[in-house]
Motif scaffolding. Structure first.
Motif, PDB file in Angstrom:
ATOM      1  N   MET A   1       0.859  -1.178   0.000  1.00 55.89           N
ATOM      2  CA  MET A   1       0.000   0.000   0.000  1.00 55.89           C
ATOM      3  C   MET A   1       0.898   1.231   0.000  1.00 55.89           C
ATOM      4  O   MET A   1       1.825   1.330   0.797  1.00 55.89           O
ATOM      5  CB  MET A   1      -0.906  -0.022   1.234  1.00 55.89           C
ATOM      6  CG  MET A   1      -1.808   1.155   1.326  1.00 55.89           C
ATOM      7  SD  MET A   1      -2.862   1.218   2.781  1.00 55.89           S
ATOM      8  CE  MET A   1      -3.727  -0.307   2.695  1.00 55.89           C
ATOM      9  N   SER A   2       0.617   2.160  -0.884  1.00 49.73           N
ATOM     10  CA  SER A   2       1.442   3.362  -0.976  1.00 49.73           C
ATOM     11  C   SER A   2       1.143   4.307   0.186  1.00 49.73           C
ATOM     12  O   SER A   2       0.117   4.197   0.868  1.00 49.73           O
ATOM     13  CB  SER A   2       1.204   4.061  -2.309  1.00 49.73           C
ATOM     14  OG  SER A   2      -0.087   4.631  -2.329  1.00 49.73           O
ATOM     15  N   GLY A   3       2.043   5.241   0.376  1.00 45.96           N
ATOM     16  CA  GLY A   3       1.884   6.189   1.471  1.00 45.96           C
ATOM     17  C   GLY A   3       0.655   7.061   1.327  1.00 45.96           C
ATOM     18  O   GLY A   3      -0.014   7.379   2.304  1.00 45.96           O
ATOM     19  N   SER A   4       0.334   7.446   0.082  1.00 48.40           N
ATOM     20  CA  SER A   4      -0.848   8.301  -0.121  1.00 48.40           C
ATOM     21  C   SER A   4      -2.140   7.525   0.147  1.00 48.40           C
ATOM     22  O   SER A   4      -3.099   8.082   0.680  1.00 48.40           O
ATOM     23  CB  SER A   4      -0.859   8.881  -1.529  1.00 48.40           C
ATOM     24  OG  SER A   4      -0.941   7.844  -2.486  1.00 48.40           O
ATOM     25  N   ASP A   5      -2.158   6.231  -0.216  1.00 46.23           N
ATOM     26  CA  ASP A   5      -3.336   5.404   0.081  1.00 46.23           C
ATOM     27  C   ASP A   5      -3.523   5.244   1.583  1.00 46.23           C
ATOM     28  O   ASP A   5      -4.641   5.302   2.094  1.00 46.23           O
ATOM     29  CB  ASP A   5      -3.207   4.022  -0.561  1.00 46.23           C
ATOM     30  CG  ASP A   5      -3.300   4.049  -2.065  1.00 46.23           C
ATOM     31  OD1 ASP A   5      -3.833   5.051  -2.604  1.00 46.23           O
ATOM     32  OD2 ASP A   5      -2.848   3.082  -2.704  1.00 46.23           O
ATOM     33  N   GLN A   6      -2.419   5.031   2.268  1.00 45.35           N
ATOM     34  CA  GLN A   6      -2.489   4.853   3.713  1.00 45.35           C
ATOM     35  C   GLN A   6      -2.962   6.136   4.397  1.00 45.35           C
ATOM     36  O   GLN A   6      -3.788   6.089   5.312  1.00 45.35           O
ATOM     37  CB  GLN A   6      -1.128   4.437   4.256  1.00 45.35           C
ATOM     38  CG  GLN A   6      -1.167   3.969   5.684  1.00 45.35           C
ATOM     39  CD  GLN A   6       0.158   3.379   6.131  1.00 45.35           C
ATOM     40  OE1 GLN A   6       1.170   3.524   5.452  1.00 45.35           O
ATOM     41  NE2 GLN A   6       0.145   2.718   7.251  1.00 45.35           N
ATOM     42  N   LYS A   7      -2.477   7.278   3.931  1.00 43.07           N
ATOM     43  CA  LYS A   7      -2.910   8.557   4.510  1.00 43.07           C
ATOM     44  C   LYS A   7      -4.389   8.806   4.240  1.00 43.07           C
ATOM     45  O   LYS A   7      -5.103   9.342   5.088  1.00 43.07           O
ATOM     46  CB  LYS A   7      -2.067   9.697   3.972  1.00 43.07           C
ATOM     47  CG  LYS A   7      -0.682   9.735   4.558  1.00 43.07           C
ATOM     48  CD  LYS A   7       0.083  10.941   4.095  1.00 43.07           C
ATOM     49  CE  LYS A   7       1.473  10.909   4.718  1.00 43.07           C
ATOM     50  NZ  LYS A   7       2.222  12.121   4.442  1.00 43.07           N
ATOM     51  N   ALA A   8      -4.859   8.413   3.059  1.00 45.09           N
ATOM     52  CA  ALA A   8      -6.275   8.581   2.739  1.00 45.09           C
ATOM     53  C   ALA A   8      -7.141   7.726   3.660  1.00 45.09           C
ATOM     54  O   ALA A   8      -8.186   8.186   4.145  1.00 45.09           O
ATOM     55  CB  ALA A   8      -6.540   8.218   1.285  1.00 45.09           C
ATOM     56  N   LEU A   9      -6.709   6.494   3.922  1.00 42.64           N
ATOM     57  CA  LEU A   9      -7.455   5.632   4.837  1.00 42.64           C
ATOM     58  C   LEU A   9      -7.432   6.183   6.259  1.00 42.64           C
ATOM     59  O   LEU A   9      -8.435   6.107   6.980  1.00 42.64           O
ATOM     60  CB  LEU A   9      -6.886   4.211   4.815  1.00 42.64           C
ATOM     61  CG  LEU A   9      -7.169   3.394   3.566  1.00 42.64           C
ATOM     62  CD1 LEU A   9      -6.484   2.035   3.653  1.00 42.64           C
ATOM     63  CD2 LEU A   9      -8.648   3.223   3.341  1.00 42.64           C
ATOM     64  N   GLN A  10      -6.301   6.749   6.656  1.00 42.51           N
ATOM     65  CA  GLN A  10      -6.221   7.344   7.986  1.00 42.51           C
ATOM     66  C   GLN A  10      -7.165   8.539   8.114  1.00 42.51           C
ATOM     67  O   GLN A  10      -7.821   8.716   9.140  1.00 42.51           O
ATOM     68  CB  GLN A  10      -4.788   7.781   8.290  1.00 42.51           C
ATOM     69  CG  GLN A  10      -3.847   6.631   8.540  1.00 42.51           C
ATOM     70  CD  GLN A  10      -2.403   7.073   8.671  1.00 42.51           C
ATOM     71  OE1 GLN A  10      -2.053   8.210   8.360  1.00 42.51           O
ATOM     72  NE2 GLN A  10      -1.556   6.158   9.123  1.00 42.51           N
ATOM     73  N   ARG A  11      -7.240   9.355   7.060  1.00 42.54           N
ATOM     74  CA  ARG A  11      -8.173  10.496   7.074  1.00 42.54           C
ATOM     75  C   ARG A  11      -9.612  10.019   7.186  1.00 42.54           C
ATOM     76  O   ARG A  11     -10.416  10.579   7.935  1.00 42.54           O
ATOM     77  CB  ARG A  11      -7.999  11.345   5.821  1.00 42.54           C
ATOM     78  CG  ARG A  11      -6.919  12.378   5.909  1.00 42.54           C
ATOM     79  CD  ARG A  11      -7.022  13.392   4.784  1.00 42.54           C
ATOM     80  NE  ARG A  11      -6.985  12.774   3.461  1.00 42.54           N
ATOM     81  CZ  ARG A  11      -5.874  12.497   2.781  1.00 42.54           C
ATOM     82  NH1 ARG A  11      -4.711  12.780   3.306  1.00 42.54           N
ATOM     83  NH2 ARG A  11      -5.931  11.957   1.581  1.00 42.54           N
ATOM     84  N   GLU A  12      -9.944   8.977   6.427  1.00 39.35           N
ATOM     85  CA  GLU A  12     -11.315   8.447   6.491  1.00 39.35           C
ATOM     86  C   GLU A  12     -11.618   7.885   7.869  1.00 39.35           C
ATOM     87  O   GLU A  12     -12.716   8.091   8.401  1.00 39.35           O
ATOM     88  CB  GLU A  12     -11.513   7.366   5.436  1.00 39.35           C
ATOM     89  CG  GLU A  12     -11.688   7.891   4.040  1.00 39.35           C
ATOM     90  CD  GLU A  12     -12.078   6.791   3.078  1.00 39.35           C
ATOM     91  OE1 GLU A  12     -13.202   6.269   3.208  1.00 39.35           O
ATOM     92  OE2 GLU A  12     -11.246   6.450   2.212  1.00 39.35           O
ATOM     93  N   ALA A  13     -10.655   7.188   8.460  1.00 39.40           N
ATOM     94  CA  ALA A  13     -10.870   6.618   9.791  1.00 39.40           C
ATOM     95  C   ALA A  13     -11.055   7.723  10.828  1.00 39.40           C
ATOM     96  O   ALA A  13     -11.915   7.608  11.715  1.00 39.40           O
ATOM     97  CB  ALA A  13      -9.696   5.721  10.161  1.00 39.40           C
ATOM     98  N   ARG A  14     -10.273   8.795  10.717  1.00 40.23           N
ATOM     99  CA  ARG A  14     -10.455   9.924  11.639  1.00 40.23           C
ATOM    100  C   ARG A  14     -11.817  10.570  11.458  1.00 40.23           C
ATOM    101  O   ARG A  14     -12.479  10.944  12.421  1.00 40.23           O
ATOM    102  CB  ARG A  14      -9.350  10.957  11.440  1.00 40.23           C
ATOM    103  CG  ARG A  14      -8.070  10.648  12.174  1.00 40.23           C
ATOM    104  CD  ARG A  14      -7.132  11.841  12.201  1.00 40.23           C
ATOM    105  NE  ARG A  14      -6.771  12.290  10.870  1.00 40.23           N
ATOM    106  CZ  ARG A  14      -5.723  11.849  10.184  1.00 40.23           C
ATOM    107  NH1 ARG A  14      -4.941  10.931  10.707  1.00 40.23           N
ATOM    108  NH2 ARG A  14      -5.450  12.328   8.985  1.00 40.23           N
TER     109      ARG A  14
END
Length: 72
Positions: A1-14
């Protein structure tokens, strides 16, 4: 998983966490305020339906995040 995908998932989780917390606080406050002001009970059902809609949205988004994490 790329860093941008991971950050997007983190934003959604927040966002899901914020929606759940705000919904719970607003739901409790609406119930208390409705009882204090003596509002018609039909308003309580309106608040309940709005809270249920927010919780269902949070559940769907959480499920989608889980699926995306399981794929990677």
């Amino acid at each position: 998983m790329s860093g941008s995908d991971q950050k997007a998932l983190q934003r959604e989780a927040r966002m899901v966490a914020v929606v759940i917390a705000v919904t719970m606080i607003a739901w409790l406050a609406a119930g208390w305020l409705g009882g204090t002001l003596g509002l018609d009970p039909s308003y309580a059902f309106l608040f309940d339906l709005a809270a249920i809609a927010a919780f269902i949205w949070a559940l769907v988004v959480t499920w989608r995040i889980k699926r995306q994490l399981a794929r990677k």
